[in-house]
Design a protein around this motif. Structure first.
Motif, PDB file in Angstrom:
ATOM      1  N   ASP A  91       0.684  -1.113  -0.013  1.00  0.00           N
ATOM      2  CA  ASP A  91      -0.090  -0.011   0.120  1.00  0.00           C
ATOM      3  C   ASP A  91       0.830   1.156  -0.216  1.00  0.00           C
ATOM      4  O   ASP A  91       0.420   2.242   0.088  1.00  0.00           O
ATOM      5  CB  ASP A  91      -0.887   0.040   1.289  1.00  0.00           C
ATOM      6  CG  ASP A  91      -0.240  -0.049   2.570  1.00  0.00           C
ATOM      7  OD1 ASP A  91       1.104  -0.231   2.446  1.00  0.00           O
ATOM      8  OD2 ASP A  91      -0.863  -0.316   3.537  1.00  0.00           O
ATOM      9  N   GLY A  92       2.106   1.351  -0.175  1.00  0.00           N
ATOM     10  CA  GLY A  92       3.045   2.400  -0.326  1.00  0.00           C
ATOM     11  C   GLY A  92       3.291   2.881   1.112  1.00  0.00           C
ATOM     12  O   GLY A  92       3.184   2.019   2.054  1.00  0.00           O
ATOM     13  N   GLY A  93       3.899   4.111   1.108  1.00  0.00           N
ATOM     14  CA  GLY A  93       4.110   4.508   2.543  1.00  0.00           C
ATOM     15  C   GLY A  93       5.509   4.155   2.820  1.00  0.00           C
ATOM     16  O   GLY A  93       6.384   4.055   2.066  1.00  0.00           O
ATOM     17  N   ASP A  94       5.761   4.016   3.991  1.00  0.00           N
ATOM     18  CA  ASP A  94       7.107   3.807   4.621  1.00  0.00           C
ATOM     19  C   ASP A  94       7.276   2.397   4.365  1.00  0.00           C
ATOM     20  O   ASP A  94       6.968   1.296   4.411  1.00  0.00           O
ATOM     21  CB  ASP A  94       7.097   3.652   6.242  1.00  0.00           C
ATOM     22  CG  ASP A  94       8.542   3.624   6.829  1.00  0.00           C
ATOM     23  OD1 ASP A  94       9.416   3.015   6.209  1.00  0.00           O
ATOM     24  OD2 ASP A  94       8.582   3.573   8.150  1.00  0.00           O
ATOM     25  N   ARG A  95       8.409   2.276   3.428  1.00  0.00           N
ATOM     26  CA  ARG A  95       8.846   0.944   2.729  1.00  0.00           C
ATOM     27  C   ARG A  95       9.570  -0.032   3.919  1.00  0.00           C
ATOM     28  O   ARG A  95       9.465  -1.253   3.641  1.00  0.00           O
ATOM     29  CB  ARG A  95       9.946   1.345   1.807  1.00  0.00           C
ATOM     30  CG  ARG A  95       9.552   2.000   0.485  1.00  0.00           C
ATOM     31  CD  ARG A  95      10.618   2.298  -0.626  1.00  0.00           C
ATOM     32  NE  ARG A  95      11.240   0.930  -0.953  1.00  0.00           N
ATOM     33  CZ  ARG A  95      10.842   0.543  -2.113  1.00  0.00           C
ATOM     34  NH1 ARG A  95       9.367   0.962  -2.725  1.00  0.00           N
ATOM     35  NH2 ARG A  95      11.437  -0.306  -2.585  1.00  0.00           N
TER      36      ARG A  95
END
Length: 588
Positions: A40-44
């Motif tokens: 969902d993306g965001g902090d990898r």
């Protein structure tokens, strides 16, 4: 090849991987924890970071202190996999799918340094399958290190190597696991389920099926199949609730896909509609809405324990079974000989499970000691399968199997009426596959009081304590009462032991091999004295304690206390008056 491990990488931040990383950090060693990039993306790095944050709130705590969490560096396998080049040991703890593991190994092969150990935490996939297609160097550096959950608290680790595994690489990992992570190593062969899970899964399946077939309640099954057999107080169904009911079909699927044709485990596989429904409805045990047992929370805030009816699937109030008759609680032979449902159920478990374990010597492990250790350390059994057979009588077990037309394992035939363990010249010995006896060998640097007791008599002894000569001029003082509680007898013998060491020995170690170092003063005796207004006795106990602790503090020789488990009240005071404390990490 470096002979020490200064940094570890754990790949897979699920419950097991994160727990392994936490135990490495507990050892004071930096660890890199990697997992996938969220879709969902965001902090990898969110998956690995979230695992650490969750562990800081988990009970029982995976970290021994919040400070240990600072040693965990988080990342993801897309951006940070090249950092494995900084590590001396890489632990793979990803999902139990061979294709995913092999794809990861192909990447690691190009990134890690030669001589860096790579191990899988798999519990079911054979080592040979894992390294198919890999280079000789990778195979040399590869082994299986199977931890048990939760990694901080479960002492067992099963280690599997292959003909390719470099002995130096394996030794480096084993030394770190033993000396730094505090685990007990059991060497297993490269067979499905290794030792503990193969026997443990079979045992639970046999016990569940028998309980349903014989119409027992879960409480009756846990009573008969629990403490009398040396199983933890959870019993059968309580243990399944603890580990997770949803793991049962997963283990069954995994084991049945890898076990050899004709294995007795296949006889246990059957449809369990009740279990399927429980999992579908979220009743997966303690981690879910409940399991075979659950807590019913009333509107007024009170709680009542309930148990499931194995016939209807409905919950009802927990019913405590009647006490087991005669000697059945403490005598295994009496338990299986008890007429009616008690003896029938006990035999329905012990007959197949002990036979199954006896048939695995040589296949899953080299000797009976490895199998017994695996079950005691991995499933918290008080006695291993072969210790249970000795308690029942090897000859009696074989005789009953024959009478029922069931196969008798070759090792049981070899034993005849002889025990699997014996003591000769102060040494504990075990029966080998060849029919001879061999000494039980402890790991280098391990000295156990239980071994000392086999070959010597106590220097001093009373009903609550004893003192032993452990060699090199050192005396070990142990508490022996219930919960190792302290009473007047302990304090009196401690004074005598101090005098003895002062006159004839060099040093004193205060140590025991009970579950807990000491629960403190025997409050039952103290309260009895208070209730009858025996104030003189209370005063006598307090003064005796002060004098004993003072004698310890000013003893003219070194006093070392070695606690493990709880050290409460007066037990803690003993520690505070020693010159040094060598504490087990799990001391409270």
């Amino acid at each position: 090849m470096a002979d020490t491990i200064n940094k570890v990488c754990v790949i897979g931040a699920g419950v097991m991987g994160a727990g392994i990383a936490a135990q490495v950090a507990n050892a004071g060693v930096p660890v890199l924890l990697l997992d996938i990039v969220p879709k969902d993306g965001g902090d990898r790095d969110a998956v690995a970071k979230g695992a650490v944050a969750k562990m800081l709130k988990t009970e029982p705590a995976p970290f021994m202190s919040p400070a240990a969490a600072k040693l965990v560096e988080t990342g993801n396998i897309e951006d940070h996999l090249d950092k494995v080049a900084e590590c001396d040991w890489i632990v793979e703890a990803v999902v139990e799918r061979l294709d995913i593991k092999q794809a990861l190994y192909a990447k690691l092969e190009t990134l890690k340094r030669p001589g860096t150990a790579v191990s899988s935490n798999t519990s079911t996939i054979p080592l040979g399958h894992l390294v198919e297609g890999r280079s000789e160097q990778f195979k040399n550096d590869f082994l299986i290190t199977h931890f048990f959950n939760p990694p901080r608290y479960m002492r067992l680790i099963e280690i599997v190597t292959s003909a390719h595994t470099d002995a130096g690489v394996a030794a480096k990992v084993e030394q770190f696991i033993d000396h730094r992570m505090g685990k007990r190593i059991v060497r297993a062969k490269d067979t499905p389920g290794f030792i503990a899970n193969r026997i443990g899964t079979y045992w639970l399946a046999v016990a569940i099926n028998a309980a349903m077939d014989q119409g027992l309640t879960v409480e009756e099954a846990d009573q008969i199949g629990g403490r009398p057999m040396g199983v933890p107080k959870t019993g059968i169904f309580g243990l399944i609730d603890l580990v997770g009911i949803d793991l049962m079909p997963l283990l069954a699927k995994s084991l049945s896909s890898t076990l050899p044709e004709g294995d007795a485990y296949f006889d246990t596989i059957r449809p369990l509609p009740l279990v399927d429904k429980m999992i579908a409805d979220g009743f997966t045990g303690r981690k879910g809405k409940g399991g075979f047992y659950r807590l019913d929370r009333k509107p007024d805030g009170t709680k009542a324990k309930q148990a499931i009816d194995l016939k209807t699937g409905e919950y009802r109030a927990e019913k405590k079974p009647e006490r087991l008759p005669g000697r059945a609680e403490k005598d295994l032979a009496a338990l299986v000989a008890t007429p009616g449902k008690v003896g029938d159920y006990a035999w329905a478990i012990l007959g197949p499970v002990l036979s199954y374990a006896a048939g695995l010597v040589g296949e899953a492990a080299d000797d009976i000691v490895a199998i017994d250790d695996a079950m005691k350390l991995g499933y918290n059994w008080k006695f291993g399968p072969f210790e249970l057979i000795d308690r029942m009588g090897p000859g009696k077990l074989a005789e009953r199997l024959r009478a029922e037309g069931k196969p008798v394992p070759a090792l049981l035939e070899t034993a005849g009426d002889r025990p699997f363990y014996r003591v000769v010249d102060g040494k504990r010995q075990y029966l080998t596959l060849g029919g001879d006896y061999a000494d039980v060998v402890r790991a280098d640097g391990v000295l156990l009081l239980e071994d000392i007791k086999l070959r010597s008599e106590p220097l001093l002894k009373n009903g609550s304590a004893s003192a032993w000569d452990v060699g090199d001029g050192v005396v070990a003082f142990e508490f022996t009462g219930k919960m190792n509680a302290l009473d007047e007898q302990v304090l009196s013998l401690l004074q005598k032991t101090i005098a003895l060491v002062k006159s004839q020995y060099k040093a004193l170690v205060i140590y025991n091999e009970g579950s807990n170092f000491s629960a403190g003063a025997n409050l039952g005796l103290a309260m009895f004295a208070v209730n009858i207004a025996a104030w003189g006795e209370v005063d006598k106990l307090v003064v005796a304690g002060q004098q004993a602790y003072k004698a310890l503090k000013y003893a003219p020789f070194p006093v070392v206390a070695a606690p493990a488990g709880m050290a409460l009240g007066g037990g803690c005071e003993i520690l505070l008056h020693a010159d040094a404390i060598q504490a087990h990490a799990e001391s409270y």
